[in-house]
Design an enzyme around this catalytic site. Structure first.
Site, PDB file in Angstrom:
ATOM      1  N   ARG A 275    -124.526 -41.230  20.120  1.00 42.08           N
ATOM      2  CA  ARG A 275    -123.928 -39.914  19.901  1.00 42.08           C
ATOM      3  C   ARG A 275    -124.832 -38.868  20.539  1.00 42.08           C
ATOM      4  NH1 ARG A 275    -119.956 -42.324  19.103  1.00 42.08           N
ATOM      5  NH2 ARG A 275    -118.607 -42.332  17.253  1.00 42.08           N
ATOM      6  N   GLU A 304    -118.553 -32.923  22.692  1.00 40.31           N
ATOM      7  CA  GLU A 304    -117.454 -33.482  23.507  1.00 40.31           C
ATOM      8  C   GLU A 304    -116.147 -32.779  23.162  1.00 40.31           C
ATOM      9  OE1 GLU A 304    -117.384 -37.741  23.049  1.00 40.31           O
ATOM     10  OE2 GLU A 304    -119.544 -37.839  23.306  1.00 40.31           O
ATOM     11  N   HIS A 322    -117.469 -40.578  27.754  1.00 41.00           N
ATOM     12  CA  HIS A 322    -117.314 -41.418  26.550  1.00 41.00           C
ATOM     13  C   HIS A 322    -116.387 -42.620  26.808  1.00 41.00           C
ATOM     14  CE1 HIS A 322    -117.895 -41.283  21.935  1.00 41.00           C
ATOM     15  NE2 HIS A 322    -117.717 -42.531  22.335  1.00 41.00           N
TER      16      HIS A 322
HETATM   17  O1  LIG Z   1    -116.777 -46.756  18.194  1.00 37.82           O
HETATM   18  C1  LIG Z   1    -117.291 -45.659  18.412  1.00 37.82           C
HETATM   19  O2  LIG Z   1    -117.840 -45.007  17.510  1.00 37.82           O
HETATM   20  C2  LIG Z   1    -117.282 -45.092  19.749  1.00 37.82           C
HETATM   21  O3  LIG Z   1    -117.857 -44.073  19.986  1.00 37.82           O
HETATM   22  C3  LIG Z   1    -116.582 -45.802  20.839  1.00 37.82           C
HETATM   23  O4  LIG Z   1    -117.165 -45.525  22.087  1.00 37.82           O
END
Ligand SMILES: O=C(O)C(=O)CO
Length: 362
Positions: A275, A304, A322
């Site tokens: 993240r 994002e 992403h």
């Molecule tokens: O599964 C998740 O949390 C994602 O961010 C997929 O890329």
């Protein structure tokens, strides 16, 4: 309400597993698709007699946030007020869009059947939790680790930069092999050796890269060649490439900041498929500007879909929008896993993938 079956709300994208959804819930629950254009409509729908009345479980995908926003305090409180919603099956590994502490604080409950007399298929659920939340660990590991692997390789070898030069008709000009390195023999530092980190460790071991990791606890699943470093600072010092695999929680915001970045060797690389907020973006950009970091490979960003334009100024950066699990195989696995959690909750009172924060309260 004519139906005596529990109702499940499909909240956000369910694209690949329609047949599996039918099989999961046939004779067990009715599926209702969340069609609210905005949050206000959603909240009204949850009220008694509303279109989402008597919902017991929710399949949630991050795409629902485009219309109704994240599952924050306001939404969790509204779900709790229904008195019937007891399970949120999030489709995704990261569940930072759900206020899980609010879910846990919704008090004790012992339900048998929210819609009437206990049925043979819905035995009920006993827990000290208010609203349970599950995610889809495992289903995302391969795709996300592969994305991280691509970023590691492309940053070390400057492949994305090279492709830009070809597409601009300048065939390699501006590229400098003095900025590129073999992958083999470099040290990859993995921050967080969960399923994704471990999968990446196995993938890069094929070169081989040297693999070191730091997690809050030493992992019992780590192979002997995957060396535990007992501090984040130590991990940063050892790594040529640091790859992040920790969830976003209050305590992981800016976990990699100025101090950690400056502890890394000059010319090292950071890869992030976890993240965006786990890194202090300003500190990272400063380190790119003064050459302390040679490049970064990013799949995730703090806000994002916005991407800080300063990141684009470095042609050596590898920047993806992403893409972690953007393929039909993984997305099908994720959908099935989320639906299975809901099915198991309805059938057995408990889904498998209850998130760790709530598991510890059982
Ligand atoms: O599964 C998740 O949390 C994602 O961010 C997929 O890329």
């Amino acid at each position: 309400m004519s139906s005596r079956q529990p109702r499940i709300l499909i909240c956000g994208n369910l694209v690949w597993a329609h047949e599996e959804a039918r099989q999961c819930f046939d004779g067990l629950a009715d599926l209702v698709v969340m069609d609210s254009p905005n949050r206000a409509d959603f909240l009204v729908g949850l009220k008694s007699g509303g279109k989402y009345d008597q919902i017991v479980g929710i399949y949630r995908h991050n795409t629902s946030a485009d219309r109704i926003g994240v599952f924050d305090e306001e939404i969790i409180d509204a779900l709790a007020e229904t008195g019937t919603v007891k399970w949120i099956a999030h489709n995704g590994a990261g569940y930072d869009q759900i206020d899980v502490s609010r879910c846990a604080n919704k008090g004790d409950f012992h339900i048998l059947h929210p819609l009437g007399p206990p049925s043979t298929t819905f035995h009920g659920f006993t827990s000290n939790l208010g609203i349970s939340v599950s995610n889809t660990p495992g289903a995302v590991d391969d795709a996300t680790a592969t994305t991280a692997l691509y970023l590691v390789i492309s940053c070390l070898r400057n492949y994305a930069w090279a492709e830009q030069s070809l597409r601009q008709g300048t065939f390699k000009s501006g590229l400098d092999p003095g900025r590129a390195h073999d992958v083999t023999g470099r040290t990859l530092g993995i921050l967080g050796l969960g399923g994704i980190g471990l999968r990446l460790a196995h993938l890069v071991h094929a070169f081989p890269m040297r693999v070191v990791y730091y997690s809050r606890n030493k992992s019992a699943s780590a192979p002997e060649w995957c060396e535990y470093i007992d501090s984040l600072e130590g991990l940063c010092r050892e790594s040529d490439v640091l790859s992040l695999h920790v969830p976003l929680r209050n305590e992981t915001v800016h976990l990699v900041g100025e101090k950690e970045i400056r502890t890394m060797k000059k010319g090292s690389i950071i890869v992030n498929t976890a993240r965006g907020k786990v890194i202090d973006e300003e500190a990272m950009i400063r380190a790119l500007e003064d050459g302390h970091l040679s490049s970064v490979g990013l799949d995730v960003y703090p806000n994002e879909p916005l991407v800080n334009p300063r990141l684009l100024e470095f042609p050596q950066n590898v920047l993806l929008p992403h893409m972690g699990t953007e393929n039909q195989d993984s997305q099908r696995h994720m959908e099935v896993r989320a639906l299975t959690n809901l099915r198991d909750f309805l059938r057995d009172g408990q889904g498998n993938d209850l998130i760790p924060e709530l598991r510890s309260k059982l």
